[in-house]
Motif scaffolding. Structure first.
Motif, short mmCIF file in Angstrom:
data_model
loop_
_atom_site.label_atom_id
_atom_site.label_comp_id
_atom_site.label_asym_id
_atom_site.label_seq_id
_atom_site.Cartn_x
_atom_site.Cartn_y
_atom_site.Cartn_z
N LEU A 41 1.61 7.20 -6.36
CA LEU A 41 0.50 8.12 -6.58
C LEU A 41 0.71 9.47 -5.90
N LEU B 129 2.43 1.76 -3.41
CA LEU B 129 1.47 2.28 -4.39
C LEU B 129 1.18 3.75 -4.12
N CYS B 130 0.99 4.10 -2.86
CA CYS B 130 0.71 5.49 -2.50
C CYS B 130 1.87 6.41 -2.87
N GLY C 126 -6.93 9.09 1.78
CA GLY C 126 -6.63 8.31 0.58
C GLY C 126 -5.57 7.26 0.85
N PHE C 127 -4.53 7.63 1.56
CA PHE C 127 -3.46 6.72 1.94
C PHE C 127 -4.02 5.58 2.78
N ILE D 292 -6.39 3.23 0.62
CA ILE D 292 -5.64 2.38 -0.31
C ILE D 292 -4.97 1.24 0.45
N ASN D 293 -4.34 1.55 1.58
CA ASN D 293 -3.73 0.51 2.39
C ASN D 293 -4.77 -0.50 2.88
N VAL E 14 -7.72 -1.29 1.57
CA VAL E 14 -8.23 -2.12 0.49
C VAL E 14 -7.22 -3.21 0.12
N ILE E 15 -5.95 -2.84 0.00
CA ILE E 15 -4.92 -3.83 -0.34
C ILE E 15 -4.83 -4.90 0.74
N GLY F 7 0.81 -1.22 0.00
CA GLY F 7 0.00 0.00 0.00
C GLY F 7 0.84 1.26 0.00
#
Length: 159
Positions: free
Chosen positions: A71, A67-68, A78-79, A82-83, A85-86, A64
């Motif tokens: 991005l 990926l962040c 958002g960070f 995303i973490n 969900v992963i 995560g």
């Protein structure tokens, strides 16, 4: 259990205690299995062991943030999402597949392993994502207190 490794290990333990229990309840309920204490405990233990082992072996916690970073997200909601969900999809997938393997392979074979996994995966993965969104902050708070490591402070120092 000190420092960054201890932090990660404590988060892994706490999250898999929570995920193992909640996801076992989801999987058992979806399969129509009665929620008898011995069945729930057995399912929780299997889920915890699978999730903890694969969380300790495979560095999913770094996916995560990596990926962040690509991005250009360095914090905020958002960070965190995303973490979450992963982590949720990863743990939902391995726990669901692992339980199908343990429960179905010895008596029903590979077709039941894959069939059960495919049938349960969407609900289990979604449940895991929701659970991670809800409980990751708590696991991190506990890990920070036990390990003495603060990833946010370490990230600020690195910049």
């Amino acid at each position: 259990m000190k420092g960054p490794i201890g932090f990660g290990r404590v988060v892994n333990i706490v999250m898999n205690i929570i995920l193992g229990l909640c996801m076992s309840l989801v999987m058992l309920t979806a399969a129509g299995v009665p929620l008898l204490p011995e069945i729930v405990i057995e399912a929780w233990f299997a889920s915890f062991c699978i999730g903890y082992a694969f969380g300790d072996i495979i560095p999913v916690a770094s996916w995560g943030p990596a990926l962040c970073a690509k991005l250009n997200l360095h914090g905020g909601i958002g960070f965190y999402l995303i973490n979450s969900v992963i982590l949720g999809v990863y743990f939902g997938t391995i726990i669901s597949f692992g339980n199908m393997l343990i429960n179905n392979l010895p008596t029903l074979g590979w077709a039941a392993v894959f069939g059960g996994f495919v049938a349960s995966w969407p609900l289990v993965a979604l449940s895991a994502v929701v659970l991670v969104i809800i409980f990751l902050w708590l696991a991190q708070k506990i890990a920070k207190a036990i390990s003495g490591f603060d990833p946010a402070a370490a990230a600020r120092e690195a910049h």
